[in-house]
Design a protein around this motif. Structure first.
Motif, PDB file in Angstrom:
ATOM      1  N   THR A 142       0.832  -1.199   0.000  1.00  0.00           N
ATOM      2  CA  THR A 142       0.000   0.000   0.000  1.00  0.00           C
ATOM      3  C   THR A 142       0.869   1.252   0.000  1.00  0.00           C
ATOM      4  O   THR A 142       2.070   1.189   0.248  1.00  0.00           O
ATOM      5  N   GLY A 143       0.244   2.388  -0.277  1.00  0.00           N
ATOM      6  CA  GLY A 143       0.959   3.655  -0.252  1.00  0.00           C
ATOM      7  C   GLY A 143       1.960   3.824  -1.373  1.00  0.00           C
ATOM      8  O   GLY A 143       2.917   4.599  -1.254  1.00  0.00           O
ATOM      9  N   LEU A 144       1.762   3.108  -2.494  1.00  0.00           N
ATOM     10  CA  LEU A 144       2.685   3.195  -3.620  1.00  0.00           C
ATOM     11  C   LEU A 144       2.406   4.442  -4.448  1.00  0.00           C
ATOM     12  O   LEU A 144       1.360   5.079  -4.323  1.00  0.00           O
ATOM     13  N   THR A 145       3.346   4.777  -5.306  1.00  0.00           N
ATOM     14  CA  THR A 145       3.200   5.930  -6.188  1.00  0.00           C
ATOM     15  C   THR A 145       2.725   5.465  -7.555  1.00  0.00           C
ATOM     16  O   THR A 145       3.368   4.616  -8.185  1.00  0.00           O
ATOM     17  N   THR A 146       1.608   5.997  -7.993  1.00  0.00           N
ATOM     18  CA  THR A 146       1.047   5.611  -9.283  1.00  0.00           C
ATOM     19  C   THR A 146       2.047   5.861 -10.403  1.00  0.00           C
ATOM     20  O   THR A 146       2.690   6.907 -10.455  1.00  0.00           O
ATOM     21  N   GLY A 147       2.189   4.877 -11.296  1.00  0.00           N
ATOM     22  CA  GLY A 147       3.097   5.006 -12.425  1.00  0.00           C
ATOM     23  C   GLY A 147       4.536   4.643 -12.117  1.00  0.00           C
ATOM     24  O   GLY A 147       5.398   4.728 -12.987  1.00  0.00           O
ATOM     25  N   THR A 148       4.821   4.221 -10.879  1.00  0.00           N
ATOM     26  CA  THR A 148       6.180   3.860 -10.471  1.00  0.00           C
ATOM     27  C   THR A 148       6.339   2.341 -10.473  1.00  0.00           C
ATOM     28  O   THR A 148       5.439   1.618 -10.057  1.00  0.00           O
ATOM     29  N   SER A 149       7.503   1.864 -10.934  1.00  0.00           N
ATOM     30  CA  SER A 149       7.783   0.425 -10.996  1.00  0.00           C
ATOM     31  C   SER A 149       8.390  -0.048  -9.677  1.00  0.00           C
ATOM     32  O   SER A 149       9.261   0.616  -9.107  1.00  0.00           O
ATOM     33  N   TYR A 150       7.949  -1.221  -9.213  1.00  0.00           N
ATOM     34  CA  TYR A 150       8.423  -1.769  -7.940  1.00  0.00           C
ATOM     35  C   TYR A 150       8.942  -3.197  -8.119  1.00  0.00           C
ATOM     36  O   TYR A 150       8.384  -3.977  -8.899  1.00  0.00           O
ATOM     37  N   ASP A 151      10.029  -3.520  -7.388  1.00  0.00           N
ATOM     38  CA  ASP A 151      10.556  -4.877  -7.296  1.00  0.00           C
ATOM     39  C   ASP A 151      10.025  -5.513  -6.019  1.00  0.00           C
ATOM     40  O   ASP A 151       9.992  -4.865  -4.962  1.00  0.00           O
ATOM     41  N   VAL A 152       9.648  -6.792  -6.107  1.00  0.00           N
ATOM     42  CA  VAL A 152       9.088  -7.496  -4.950  1.00  0.00           C
ATOM     43  C   VAL A 152       9.724  -8.879  -4.851  1.00  0.00           C
ATOM     44  O   VAL A 152       9.918  -9.555  -5.872  1.00  0.00           O
ATOM     45  N   ARG A 153      10.050  -9.313  -3.634  1.00  0.00           N
ATOM     46  CA  ARG A 153      10.584 -10.655  -3.413  1.00  0.00           C
ATOM     47  C   ARG A 153      10.018 -11.215  -2.111  1.00  0.00           C
ATOM     48  O   ARG A 153       9.505 -10.473  -1.265  1.00  0.00           O
ATOM     49  N   VAL A 154      10.121 -12.546  -1.956  1.00  0.00           N
ATOM     50  CA  VAL A 154       9.568 -13.231  -0.788  1.00  0.00           C
ATOM     51  C   VAL A 154      10.633 -14.144  -0.188  1.00  0.00           C
ATOM     52  O   VAL A 154      11.356 -14.829  -0.918  1.00  0.00           O
ATOM     53  N   THR A 155      10.726 -14.162   1.139  1.00  0.00           N
ATOM     54  CA  THR A 155      11.619 -15.064   1.861  1.00  0.00           C
ATOM     55  C   THR A 155      10.784 -15.941   2.782  1.00  0.00           C
ATOM     56  O   THR A 155       9.867 -15.452   3.447  1.00  0.00           O
TER      57      THR A 155
END
Length: 369
Positions: free
Chosen positions: A152-165
């Motif tokens: 949540t609270g992301l910036t519209t139009g911005t690319s994000y990297d996500v990973r899981v441990t």
């Protein structure tokens, strides 16, 4: 001694793990010393995760075996060693973790991403981390035992990297998953108007998305594919229905260098009608921006005055989400305010200041905020 055990079991290469087990059964006296040793044991696992004695086999605290529990525990260890000697897979619990598969990312709302991933054998919890693609440090969400999470609270139009441990019951961590990347999607257009219609001084007509403009105060028209206020009286305004209360209202501005008491550019949001709602006003000759609430046509300033200068081609945005109002210039936030006066208004629009005949609006759009 160890070689003697291997000889007795007739397994010359038998691997043997040597360790100690704190005596847990005491019939009299204090358990303080035993408790202290038990707590200091690295990666200690409660008995329920190791070997289960008969019901009622602990000393009432869920951690310390009584005599029958110790015997049941000893039999479990003996059985495990016997299985090893016979080449039978022992009944030990495995805590080995594999690397999680890359998570799946789905656009949820304007500023959120839904994250999902496959279960990992022996994992009891997971931690999701994310960061802006190409830079920044990882931000971790709280540990979860489920297979989904939401950013949540992301910036519209911005690319994000996500990973899981993945983590097991004793706190060991897997190697982080491969990174998944996704852009926080811009909200779909609810209202869009490029004003590419014939010049007129009889109102703005119908927007590109089909909604009809209402001239609430003053006369509005179209000139060279831009909207403007024909009457140019201070406070003239026109509105359009959006169907949503949380709004992001944006327009591209021209005529910013026209002389006079203006030009003044204003956007309306969450209006119930032309006389009630919120507005962002920028007086370009004063380089001032202000956020107001408008009640029965009367204005009350919310927050302070912010210095902002405009040039032709700049975009101005007023976002209203919940009780938070945010002003943007070219996508960058520069002023905020909070207010709870209006919660149900679904109209947005344009407003002009005195002698602002040169002020022009183009590419008007409304999105859910």
């Amino acid at each position: 001694l160890l070689n003697g055990i291997r000889t007795d079991l007739a397994v010359p290469t038998l691997p043997i793990v040597v360790g100690t087990m704190v005596p847990e059964y005491i019939t009299t006296g204090t358990r303080k010393a035993i408790d202290a040793v038990h707590r200091s044991t690295p990666l200690r696992i409660n008995k329920a995760d190791v070997a289960i004695g008969a019901t009622g086999s602990n000393m009432g605290d869920g951690n310390h075996y009584n005599e029958s529990g110790q015997r049941a525990n000893g039999r479990a260890f003996y059985d495990a060693f016997e299985r090893i000697a016979q080449g039978i897979s022992p009944a030990f619990t495995s805590y080995t973790l594999t690397t999680p598969a890359a998570p799946t990312l789905t656009n949820d709302t304007v500023t959120t991403l839904a994250v999902a991933w496959a279960a990992v054998t022996n994992a009891t919890s997971y931690v999701v981390e994310y960061k802006v693609t190409g830079g920044g440090s990882w931000t971790a969400l709280a540990s979860t035992a489920t297979l989904t999470a939401e950013l949540t609270g992301l910036t519209t139009g911005t690319s994000y990297d996500v990973r899981v441990t993945a983590y097991n019951v004793i706190g060991d961590a897997s190697t982080p998953s491969a990174v998944s990347t996704k852009t926080a999607a811009d909200a779909p257009l609810i209202v869009s108007d490029t004003f590419t219609r014939a010049d007129t001084t009889a109102g703005l007509g119908t927007a590109d998305t089909g909604q009809t403009w209402t001239a609430g105060v003053g006369t509005w028209g179209i000139s060279s594919n831009t909207a403007y206020c024909v009457s140019a009286a201070d406070g003239d305004r026109t509105i359009i229905e959006t169907g949503v209360t949380d709004q992001k209202v944006t327009a591209t501005l021209t005529g910013t260098t026209v002389s006079g008491a203006g030009p003044s550019f204003s956007l309306l949001a969450r209006c119930t009608d032309a006389n009630n709602g919120y507005l962002l006003s920028v007086s370009n000759n004063l380089s001032q921006a202000k956020i107001f609430k408008m009640v029965a046509g009367a204005y009350t300033q919310l927050g302070g005055i912010v210095t902002v200068s405009l040039v032709d081609g700049d975009t101005l945005t007023l976002s209203v989400k919940g009780s938070t109002l945010t002003a943007y210039k070219n996508g960058t936030s520069y002023a905020t305010a909070t207010d709870t006066t209006f919660t149900a208004g679904t109209k947005a629009g344009l407003r002009t200041g005195a002698t602002s005949t040169g002020a022009r609006y183009d590419n008007f759009k409304v999105q859910a905020s």
